[in-house]
Design a protein around this motif. Structure first.
Motif, PDB file in Angstrom:
ATOM      1  N   THR A 207       0.841  -1.191   0.000  1.00  0.00           N
ATOM      2  CA  THR A 207       0.000   0.000   0.000  1.00  0.00           C
ATOM      3  C   THR A 207       0.872   1.236   0.000  1.00  0.00           C
ATOM      4  O   THR A 207       1.728   1.386   0.872  1.00  0.00           O
ATOM      5  N   PRO A 208       0.692   2.132  -0.963  1.00  0.00           N
ATOM      6  CA  PRO A 208       1.556   3.315  -1.013  1.00  0.00           C
ATOM      7  C   PRO A 208       1.285   4.256   0.156  1.00  0.00           C
ATOM      8  O   PRO A 208       0.154   4.360   0.646  1.00  0.00           O
ATOM      9  N   THR A 209       2.333   4.940   0.589  1.00  0.00           N
ATOM     10  CA  THR A 209       2.235   5.881   1.697  1.00  0.00           C
ATOM     11  C   THR A 209       2.515   7.285   1.194  1.00  0.00           C
ATOM     12  O   THR A 209       3.433   7.507   0.401  1.00  0.00           O
ATOM     13  N   ILE A 210       1.723   8.241   1.678  1.00  0.00           N
ATOM     14  CA  ILE A 210       1.936   9.644   1.338  1.00  0.00           C
ATOM     15  C   ILE A 210       1.960  10.470   2.620  1.00  0.00           C
ATOM     16  O   ILE A 210       1.141  10.267   3.518  1.00  0.00           O
ATOM     17  N   LEU A 211       2.925  11.375   2.707  1.00  0.00           N
ATOM     18  CA  LEU A 211       3.011  12.319   3.819  1.00  0.00           C
ATOM     19  C   LEU A 211       2.595  13.690   3.298  1.00  0.00           C
ATOM     20  O   LEU A 211       3.167  14.194   2.333  1.00  0.00           O
ATOM     21  N   LEU A 212       1.610  14.290   3.940  1.00  0.00           N
ATOM     22  CA  LEU A 212       1.086  15.599   3.545  1.00  0.00           C
ATOM     23  C   LEU A 212       1.677  16.674   4.451  1.00  0.00           C
ATOM     24  O   LEU A 212       1.579  16.583   5.681  1.00  0.00           O
ATOM     25  N   VAL A 213       2.280  17.709   3.842  1.00  0.00           N
ATOM     26  CA  VAL A 213       2.950  18.767   4.597  1.00  0.00           C
ATOM     27  C   VAL A 213       2.296  20.101   4.257  1.00  0.00           C
ATOM     28  O   VAL A 213       2.340  20.552   3.105  1.00  0.00           O
ATOM     29  N   HIS A 214       1.709  20.736   5.246  1.00  0.00           N
ATOM     30  CA  HIS A 214       0.910  21.942   5.041  1.00  0.00           C
ATOM     31  C   HIS A 214       1.777  23.191   4.860  1.00  0.00           C
ATOM     32  O   HIS A 214       2.999  23.170   5.055  1.00  0.00           O
ATOM     33  N   GLY A 215       1.111  24.287   4.519  1.00  0.00           N
ATOM     34  CA  GLY A 215       1.787  25.553   4.306  1.00  0.00           C
ATOM     35  C   GLY A 215       1.719  26.465   5.518  1.00  0.00           C
ATOM     36  O   GLY A 215       1.320  26.058   6.617  1.00  0.00           O
ATOM     37  N   ALA A 216       2.099  27.722   5.329  1.00  0.00           N
ATOM     38  CA  ALA A 216       2.148  28.701   6.407  1.00  0.00           C
ATOM     39  C   ALA A 216       0.762  28.952   6.995  1.00  0.00           C
ATOM     40  O   ALA A 216      -0.246  28.903   6.278  1.00  0.00           O
ATOM     41  N   TRP A 217       0.748  29.229   8.300  1.00  0.00           N
ATOM     42  CA  TRP A 217      -0.459  29.572   9.078  1.00  0.00           C
ATOM     43  C   TRP A 217      -1.406  28.399   9.282  1.00  0.00           C
ATOM     44  O   TRP A 217      -2.387  28.531   9.989  1.00  0.00           O
ATOM     45  N   HIS A 218      -1.141  27.281   8.664  1.00  0.00           N
ATOM     46  CA  HIS A 218      -2.048  26.136   8.712  1.00  0.00           C
ATOM     47  C   HIS A 218      -1.560  25.076   9.703  1.00  0.00           C
ATOM     48  O   HIS A 218      -0.537  25.231  10.366  1.00  0.00           O
ATOM     49  N   GLY A 219      -2.287  24.004   9.758  1.00  0.00           N
ATOM     50  CA  GLY A 219      -1.904  22.819  10.505  1.00  0.00           C
ATOM     51  C   GLY A 219      -2.378  21.600   9.746  1.00  0.00           C
ATOM     52  O   GLY A 219      -2.996  21.714   8.671  1.00  0.00           O
ATOM     53  N   ALA A 220      -2.132  20.424  10.302  1.00  0.00           N
ATOM     54  CA  ALA A 220      -2.539  19.197   9.622  1.00  0.00           C
ATOM     55  C   ALA A 220      -4.047  19.111   9.437  1.00  0.00           C
ATOM     56  O   ALA A 220      -4.531  18.332   8.614  1.00  0.00           O
ATOM     57  N   TRP A 221      -4.793  19.939  10.171  1.00  0.00           N
ATOM     58  CA  TRP A 221      -6.250  19.963  10.012  1.00  0.00           C
ATOM     59  C   TRP A 221      -6.679  20.271   8.581  1.00  0.00           C
ATOM     60  O   TRP A 221      -7.779  19.889   8.156  1.00  0.00           O
ATOM     61  N   CYS A 222      -5.856  20.984   7.828  1.00  0.00           N
ATOM     62  CA  CYS A 222      -6.276  21.430   6.492  1.00  0.00           C
ATOM     63  C   CYS A 222      -6.476  20.278   5.519  1.00  0.00           C
ATOM     64  O   CYS A 222      -7.102  20.447   4.469  1.00  0.00           O
ATOM     65  N   TRP A 223      -5.965  19.079   5.864  1.00  0.00           N
ATOM     66  CA  TRP A 223      -6.075  17.930   4.960  1.00  0.00           C
ATOM     67  C   TRP A 223      -7.318  17.090   5.225  1.00  0.00           C
ATOM     68  O   TRP A 223      -7.490  16.021   4.632  1.00  0.00           O
ATOM     69  N   GLU A 224      -8.200  17.544   6.084  1.00  0.00           N
ATOM     70  CA  GLU A 224      -9.319  16.701   6.517  1.00  0.00           C
ATOM     71  C   GLU A 224     -10.206  16.229   5.375  1.00  0.00           C
ATOM     72  O   GLU A 224     -10.732  15.113   5.411  1.00  0.00           O
ATOM     73  N   ALA A 225     -10.380  17.045   4.342  1.00  0.00           N
ATOM     74  CA  ALA A 225     -11.216  16.626   3.207  1.00  0.00           C
ATOM     75  C   ALA A 225     -10.448  15.742   2.232  1.00  0.00           C
ATOM     76  O   ALA A 225     -11.036  14.910   1.533  1.00  0.00           O
ATOM     77  N   LEU A 226      -9.137  15.911   2.169  1.00  0.00           N
ATOM     78  CA  LEU A 226      -8.320  15.153   1.217  1.00  0.00           C
ATOM     79  C   LEU A 226      -8.008  13.745   1.711  1.00  0.00           C
ATOM     80  O   LEU A 226      -7.962  12.801   0.916  1.00  0.00           O
ATOM     81  N   VAL A 227      -7.794  13.595   3.014  1.00  0.00           N
ATOM     82  CA  VAL A 227      -7.375  12.289   3.549  1.00  0.00           C
ATOM     83  C   VAL A 227      -8.342  11.165   3.175  1.00  0.00           C
ATOM     84  O   VAL A 227      -7.902  10.112   2.669  1.00  0.00           O
ATOM     85  N   PRO A 228      -9.663  11.309   3.383  1.00  0.00           N
ATOM     86  CA  PRO A 228     -10.546  10.193   3.004  1.00  0.00           C
ATOM     87  C   PRO A 228     -10.552   9.904   1.513  1.00  0.00           C
ATOM     88  O   PRO A 228     -10.748   8.747   1.105  1.00  0.00           O
ATOM     89  N   GLU A 229     -10.343  10.935   0.692  1.00  0.00           N
ATOM     90  CA  GLU A 229     -10.285  10.711  -0.757  1.00  0.00           C
ATOM     91  C   GLU A 229      -9.059   9.890  -1.119  1.00  0.00           C
ATOM     92  O   GLU A 229      -9.127   8.976  -1.963  1.00  0.00           O
ATOM     93  N   LEU A 230      -7.926  10.185  -0.505  1.00  0.00           N
ATOM     94  CA  LEU A 230      -6.718   9.416  -0.763  1.00  0.00           C
ATOM     95  C   LEU A 230      -6.837   7.996  -0.219  1.00  0.00           C
ATOM     96  O   LEU A 230      -6.436   7.027  -0.876  1.00  0.00           O
ATOM     97  N   THR A 231      -7.405   7.873   0.960  1.00  0.00           N
ATOM     98  CA  THR A 231      -7.580   6.550   1.561  1.00  0.00           C
ATOM     99  C   THR A 231      -8.467   5.674   0.680  1.00  0.00           C
ATOM    100  O   THR A 231      -8.181   4.478   0.483  1.00  0.00           O
ATOM    101  N   ALA A 232      -9.495   6.262   0.111  1.00  0.00           N
ATOM    102  CA  ALA A 232     -10.403   5.510  -0.768  1.00  0.00           C
ATOM    103  C   ALA A 232      -9.697   5.028  -2.028  1.00  0.00           C
ATOM    104  O   ALA A 232     -10.122   4.040  -2.638  1.00  0.00           O
TER     105      ALA A 232
END
Length: 230
Positions: A8-33
């Motif tokens: 299973t491929p692994t991806i690490l998501l790294v956010h930009g300025a002023w943000h946190g890992a919360w910004c990926w909440e909509a993308l994570v389930p799409e990638l997991t699917a």
């Protein structure tokens, strides 16, 4: 967020300025699917604590530490400012197989964001970088208004130090990379993105604003997956 299933491929998501890992909440389930194992990291240079003063090198260390906890090979996706600590970190992370720069800074050694700005951003070891005016419009074009408002409310100060520290390594020179140009971006000009994309092995152009992980998460996940399968 790891398993021992290396098929299973692994991806690490790294956010930009002023943000946190919360910004990926909509993308994570799409990638997991689509079959990805997804990991995220909170960069210490973005913090609501006024006592915190982490810089880009601290962010790069956080990325390296997160990568060390993951089974390789790993694809790393960097957004916006996140391109700097990723570029710095992956030069010392041999199990990274691919970089994806999403409207991100793909720069060379010796360059900092403060130096790149021709004086528009001051250089220093203390203080914070102000948010752009009208952050909802500049950062979240195309995002549903209620989602954009919620994202703006979660933004935190970004240390000036993180914009002042220059790159000492350029991981994209040894790790294959792709660049996703966001053609409707109001935060990082598409023309500059095009210039940086010339350094990438391959590039893509989409009519997206600066934050497609919120405005077009399914489409972004599909593009990341298609790029990985090429």
């Amino acid at each position: 967020m790891t398993t021992t299933d290396n098929s299973t491929p692994t991806i690490l998501l790294v956010h930009g300025a002023w943000h946190g890992a919360w910004c990926w909440e909509a993308l994570v389930p799409e990638l997991t699917a689509l079959g990805w194992r997804v990991a995220t990291v909170d960069l210490p240079s973005a913090s609501a604590d006024p006592a915190d003063n982490a810089g880009m090198y601290d962010d790069a260390r956080a990325v390296r530490e997160r990568l060390a906890a993951l089974d390789g090979p790993v694809t790393v996706l960097a957004h916006s400012y996140g391109g700097l600590p990723v570029t710095e970190a992956v030069a010392q992370a041999p199990h990274v197989s691919r970089l994806v720069y999403l409207a991100a800074f793909l720069l060379d050694e010796g360059v900092s964001l403060a130096g790149l700005s021709d004086g528009q951003i001051p250089s220093g070891d203390s203080g914070s970088v102000p948010l752009p005016g009208e952050p909802g419009d500049i950062l979240y074009g195309g995002v549903a208004p209620e989602d954009a408002d919620r994202a703006v409310a979660r933004l935190v100060p970004q240390s000036l130090k993180s914009f002042s520290e220059p790159l000492t390594a350029a991981g994209w020179k040894t790790v294959p990379c792709s660049y996703i140009v966001c053609e409707d971006d109001k935060a990082l000009t598409p023309a500059f993105q095009e210039t940086m994309a010339l350094r990438a092995e391959r590039s893509y152009r989409r009519a997206w604003s600066h934050s497609p992980f919120l405005s077009a998460p399914a489409e972004l996940a599909a593009l990341i997956t298609a790029d990985a399968d090429r």
